[in-house]
Design a protein around this motif. Structure first.
Motif, mmCIF file in Angstrom:
data_model
loop_
_atom_site.group_PDB
_atom_site.id
_atom_site.type_symbol
_atom_site.label_atom_id
_atom_site.label_comp_id
_atom_site.label_asym_id
_atom_site.label_seq_id
_atom_site.Cartn_x
_atom_site.Cartn_y
_atom_site.Cartn_z
ATOM 1 N N ALA A 143 3.344 52.519 67.424
ATOM 2 C CA ALA A 143 4.074 52.375 66.395
ATOM 3 C C ALA A 143 3.195 50.911 65.610
ATOM 4 N N PHE A 144 2.395 50.427 66.265
ATOM 5 C CA PHE A 144 1.776 49.175 65.957
ATOM 6 C C PHE A 144 1.397 49.287 64.601
ATOM 7 N N PRO A 145 0.572 50.252 64.178
ATOM 8 C CA PRO A 145 0.047 50.060 62.579
ATOM 9 C C PRO A 145 1.331 50.273 61.684
ATOM 10 N N ASP A 146 2.154 50.893 62.003
ATOM 11 C CA ASP A 146 3.441 51.084 60.957
ATOM 12 C C ASP A 146 4.280 49.625 61.074
ATOM 13 N N GLU A 147 4.160 48.855 62.056
ATOM 14 C CA GLU A 147 4.695 47.729 62.300
ATOM 15 C C GLU A 147 4.108 46.546 61.348
ATOM 16 N N VAL A 148 2.729 46.479 61.575
ATOM 17 C CA VAL A 148 1.925 45.675 60.636
ATOM 18 C C VAL A 148 1.874 45.852 59.133
ATOM 19 N N LEU A 149 1.982 46.969 58.977
ATOM 20 C CA LEU A 149 2.151 47.396 57.274
ATOM 21 C C LEU A 149 3.678 46.877 57.043
ATOM 22 N N SER A 150 4.536 47.215 57.574
ATOM 23 C CA SER A 150 5.974 46.759 57.135
ATOM 24 C C SER A 150 6.044 45.310 57.279
ATOM 25 N N ALA A 151 5.585 44.941 58.104
ATOM 26 C CA ALA A 151 5.623 43.157 58.174
ATOM 27 C C ALA A 151 4.980 42.697 56.967
ATOM 28 N N ALA A 152 3.684 43.085 56.651
ATOM 29 C CA ALA A 152 3.002 42.407 55.578
ATOM 30 C C ALA A 152 3.766 42.819 54.242
ATOM 31 N N VAL A 164 0.056 61.968 73.432
ATOM 32 C CA VAL A 164 -0.067 60.704 74.019
ATOM 33 C C VAL A 164 -1.465 60.504 74.235
ATOM 34 N N ALA A 165 -2.278 61.382 74.584
ATOM 35 C CA ALA A 165 -3.762 61.500 74.775
ATOM 36 C C ALA A 165 -4.473 60.788 73.684
ATOM 37 N N ASP A 166 -4.152 61.327 72.595
ATOM 38 C CA ASP A 166 -4.751 61.011 71.141
ATOM 39 C C ASP A 166 -4.432 59.456 70.720
ATOM 40 N N SER A 167 -3.277 58.944 71.121
ATOM 41 C CA SER A 167 -2.898 57.861 70.670
ATOM 42 C C SER A 167 -3.608 56.743 71.415
ATOM 43 N N VAL A 168 -3.934 56.913 72.962
ATOM 44 C CA VAL A 168 -4.597 55.974 73.706
ATOM 45 C C VAL A 168 -5.866 55.978 73.386
ATOM 46 N N ALA A 169 -6.534 57.394 72.783
ATOM 47 C CA ALA A 169 -7.833 57.152 72.628
ATOM 48 C C ALA A 169 -8.178 56.559 71.044
ATOM 49 N N LEU A 170 -7.173 56.698 70.316
ATOM 50 C CA LEU A 170 -7.309 56.258 68.974
ATOM 51 C C LEU A 170 -7.340 54.395 69.184
ATOM 52 N N ILE A 171 -6.553 53.908 70.185
ATOM 53 C CA ILE A 171 -6.448 52.547 70.342
ATOM 54 C C ILE A 171 -7.876 52.038 70.728
ATOM 55 N N ARG A 172 -8.316 52.758 71.922
ATOM 56 C CA ARG A 172 -9.511 52.458 72.573
ATOM 57 C C ARG A 172 -10.577 52.538 71.716
ATOM 58 N N SER A 173 -10.735 53.446 70.586
ATOM 59 C CA SER A 173 -11.777 53.507 69.876
ATOM 60 C C SER A 173 -11.685 52.532 68.737
ATOM 61 N N ARG A 174 -10.660 52.187 68.243
ATOM 62 C CA ARG A 174 -10.596 50.978 67.100
ATOM 63 C C ARG A 174 -10.541 49.638 67.632
ATOM 64 N N GLY A 175 -10.171 49.511 68.800
ATOM 65 C CA GLY A 175 -10.135 48.008 69.438
ATOM 66 C C GLY A 175 -9.562 47.097 68.569
ATOM 67 N N SER A 176 -10.221 46.079 68.231
ATOM 68 C CA SER A 176 -9.571 45.025 67.573
ATOM 69 C C SER A 176 -9.260 45.297 66.029
ATOM 70 N N GLU A 177 -9.708 46.488 65.720
ATOM 71 C CA GLU A 177 -9.365 46.978 64.191
ATOM 72 C C GLU A 177 -8.099 47.847 64.429
ATOM 73 N N TYR A 178 -7.686 48.095 65.347
ATOM 74 C CA TYR A 178 -6.446 48.716 65.788
ATOM 75 C C TYR A 178 -5.204 48.299 65.012
ATOM 76 N N GLY A 179 -4.385 48.749 64.170
ATOM 77 C CA GLY A 179 -3.421 48.231 63.407
ATOM 78 C C GLY A 179 -4.122 47.920 62.030
ATOM 79 N N ARG A 180 -5.126 47.736 61.623
ATOM 80 C CA ARG A 180 -5.375 47.540 60.409
ATOM 81 C C ARG A 180 -5.592 48.814 59.546
ATOM 82 N N CYS A 181 -5.209 48.766 58.248
ATOM 83 C CA CYS A 181 -5.490 49.733 57.304
ATOM 84 C C CYS A 181 -5.806 49.470 55.840
ATOM 85 N N ASP A 182 -6.038 50.225 55.263
ATOM 86 C CA ASP A 182 -6.624 50.001 53.849
ATOM 87 C C ASP A 182 -5.511 50.069 52.795
#
Length: 571
Positions: free
Chosen positions: A497-506, A112-130
């Motif tokens: 689940a957002f990053p998975d969701e973005v990738l699946s949608a794409a 839980v803690a790492d998930s929230v921290a990851l989102i806050r550090s990635r900001g507008s990049e959260y959900g993007r991948c390569d």
RNA sequence: GCGCCUGUAGCUCAGGGGAUAGAGCAACGGACUUCUAAUCCGUGGGCCGCAGGUUCGAUUCCUGCCAGGCGCGCCA
């Protein structure tokens, strides 16, 4: 840098399960041949629909039970025992056997803690991948003929196409958007003839309107516009009929193209390129292509026409490239256009077409195949029809009767954000009922408002926090393991689940998935909001919740952004 | 006739080999001295179009049928 914690954990668990099964097989607790099941793909892990079943579940025991010669639940408990004895335990708190033999994984507070921290550090990049690794993809959409206003299906295509491009970019593809302008065909001549006829009519001359002419009011407006400009009117009066028709062709084309560009710009849909068929023809690309097809033996002459043996490449029947009158059918330049796209370095083409173009795919696929491009180079997304609904009744649209709702009309009636959301919220393959009253409604029933309101609520909480003298520095180091209420965990789960969701949608070319996701995210946020007071007496908990809200604000904004919808700070 | 799409709650639709099939609306019943009630919580409601097949397991995949929408040019 890690960008998807769920993916990371999933990979780890999958790997651990595989190790556990191998260990059990080596130790003789399972027959040796169960490892055959593992060859190739990763051990399957799914996200259960019911959160009581944990964050992840694996049906692996069900799959190998037969080979193992033991009941699934027994196999599952062997695996779980081995797994928990050996696996890395930062995130996995428990592995439980449930139902017919699932292994359910419960994750720790650290997750839980790492998930929230990851989102806050990635900001507008959260959900993007390569994931796409920069592969060049072109999405062609709308591509309406430049002979009239954009219609409602064009509006759907615009919203879907633009969102798909944003999704592909988020998934790491180098995606570009293009609008193909059919400014060279017969219809442009018909347009010229139509405007010319209206011009003659306005002048008071007796002139028959063409049988298949464009009867919309805009045609008359264009003719009138030219006549009202004294400089143009002067030149026109000096022209013969041929010159005047030719003038009107260019004049009308320019006007309509500008009009379409303006409509789309207002809709916040951007095209990297507007590609002119005329310019393509001027380069000789069509002749070159036909020459190559003839040389390759993919063509023949019959009834005075040049045919493409498209049925050799999977099409229903052969297609005419050059008509007996010497003019091209649309197939020839369209194929040359697709070839041109590929010659520009795009390795993947997506065409978004209206429901009346489904026969088109076979022709284009056959063409690309005959040129030697691999299967799957071109993907066609067929949009289904749109029915506008008003007061529960379908809005009748008849071109003949002039009751025709254009994209501009629609945008005058409903807000842009609502229109974009509504057009994207259904599967592209499904007919779309567009409820005009609902899209316009400023109420909780309207899904766009519902999602935007979640964002506005986050902002409101931060305004309150600021008023109370709390600054973002104060919650930057909050103890996130304090987040433990069910509604807090539901929110974290959804955001994770957002990053998975973005990738699946794409990958599925399914913008509707993001529309659904945004709604679900807003829903869990609103539940959390009413369940948990954020700013309260418990300072540590307040800080943890502010961090959570900060993360939620980010994810809601990112989801809206991928659909091209505004995230308002106040409503 | 052929092709594409669609049949899931009263309505609009998600889901897409796995556990008790979900959401919104509509119906009914609750919740504001507290960060926006534009919100939340609860109740009722289902041969997942029909029939076969594939398998440990099918609403999901395959085949056939039925129903609806759209298309089937040397138009684009």
């Amino acid at each position: 840098m890690m960008h998807n914690l769920m993916e990371h954990i999933r990979g780890g668990i999958s790997h651990s399960i595989e190790q556990a099964i191998r260990t059990l097989a080596t130790a003789g607790e399972l027959p040796g041949d169960v490892v055959d099941v593992l060859s190739g793909a990763e051990v399957p892990l799914e996200v259960p629909k019911d959160p009581r079943h944990g964050e992840f579940a694996s049906p692996i025991a069900l799959a190998i039970a037969k080979r193992a010669g033991k009941p699934p639940r027994e196999v599952a408990s062997l695996i779980a025992r081995e797994l928990m004895a050996s696996a890395e335990r930062r995130y996995v708190e428990a592995a439980e056997i449930a139902g017919p033999g699932f292994i359910n994984f419960r994750l720790s507070k650290q997750w839980v803690a790492d998930s929230v921290a990851l989102i806050r550090s990635r900001g507008s990049e959260y959900g993007r991948c390569d994931f796409g690794r920069g592969e060049r993809v072109m999405v062609e959409f709308v591509s309406a003929n430049p002979v009239g206003p954009l219609n409602v299906v064009n509006a759907r295509a615009a919203a879907v196409g633009d969102t798909l491009v944003r999704l592909l970019k988020a998934a790491g593809y180098d995606a570009a958007s293009e609008f193909y302008v059919n400014d060279a065909g017969r219809q442009v001549e018909v347009l010229a003839e139509s405007v010319y006829a209206r011009y003659m009519e306005l002048k008071g001359d007796d002139y028959a309107f063409p049988e298949d002419g464009y009867r919309g009011e805009y045609v008359r407006d264009i003719a009138a516009g030219a006549m009202e400009d004294p400089r143009i009117a002067d030149r026109l009066s000096a022209m013969n009929a041929g010159e005047a028709r030719s003038f009107f062709r260019e004049y009308a084309l320019g006007h309509i193209l500008d009009w379409q560009k303006r409509s789309l710009a207002e809709y916040q849909v951007h095209f990297d390129k507007w590609f002119s068929e005329r310019e393509l023809r001027a380069t000789g690309a069509v002749e070159t292509m036909i020459g190559e097809m003839e040389a390759a033996g993919h063509t023949y002459r019959e009834d005075g026409a040049l045919w493409f043996r498209s049925s050799d490449f999977g099409d229903d029947k052969d297609r005419v490239l050059v008509k007996s009158d010497g003019l091209y059918t649309y197939v020839a330049p369209d194929l040359a256009y697709h070839k041109n796209k590929l010659s520009r370095g795009f390795t993947k083409l997506v065409d978004i077409l209206g429901p009346d173009h489904h026969g088109y795919e076979g022709r284009m696929q056959a063409g690309l195949k005959s040129f030697g491009y691999p299967d799957g180079t071109l993907e066609v997304l067929l949009l289904q029809l749109v029915t506008l609904m008003r007061e529960g009744q379908p809005v009748k649209m008849s071109k003949r009767a002039g009751e025709f709702i254009t994209m501009d009309d629609l945008l005058e009636e409903v807000p842009r954000d609502a229109a974009r959301y509504f057009f994207v919220m259904r599967n592209t393959s499904s007919h779309l009922d567009f409820d005009l009253d609902l899209a316009r409604a400023q109420s909780m029933d309207n899904p766009v408002w519902y999602i935007q309101y979640a964002y506005a609520r986050c902002c409101s909480i931060f305004r309150q926090a600021e008023a109370a003298g709390i600054s973002s520095d104060d919650w930057a180091s909050a103890d996130l393991t304090l987040l433990a209420e069910p509604s807090e965990l539901d929110l974290v789960r959804k955001m994770a689940a957002f990053p998975d969701e973005v990738l699946s949608a794409a990958l599925e070319r399914a913008p509707s998935r993001i529309a659904k996701y945004g709604l679900d995210l807003a829903s869990v946020f609103h539940s959390f909001y009413s369940e948990c007071r954020v700013i309260g007496d418990d300072v540590a908990l307040t800080m943890a919740r502010l961090a959570l809200v900060d993360a939620a604000k980010t994810v809601v904004a990112n989801a809206l952004n991928v659909m091209g919808i505004e995230a308002p700070e106040r409503m």
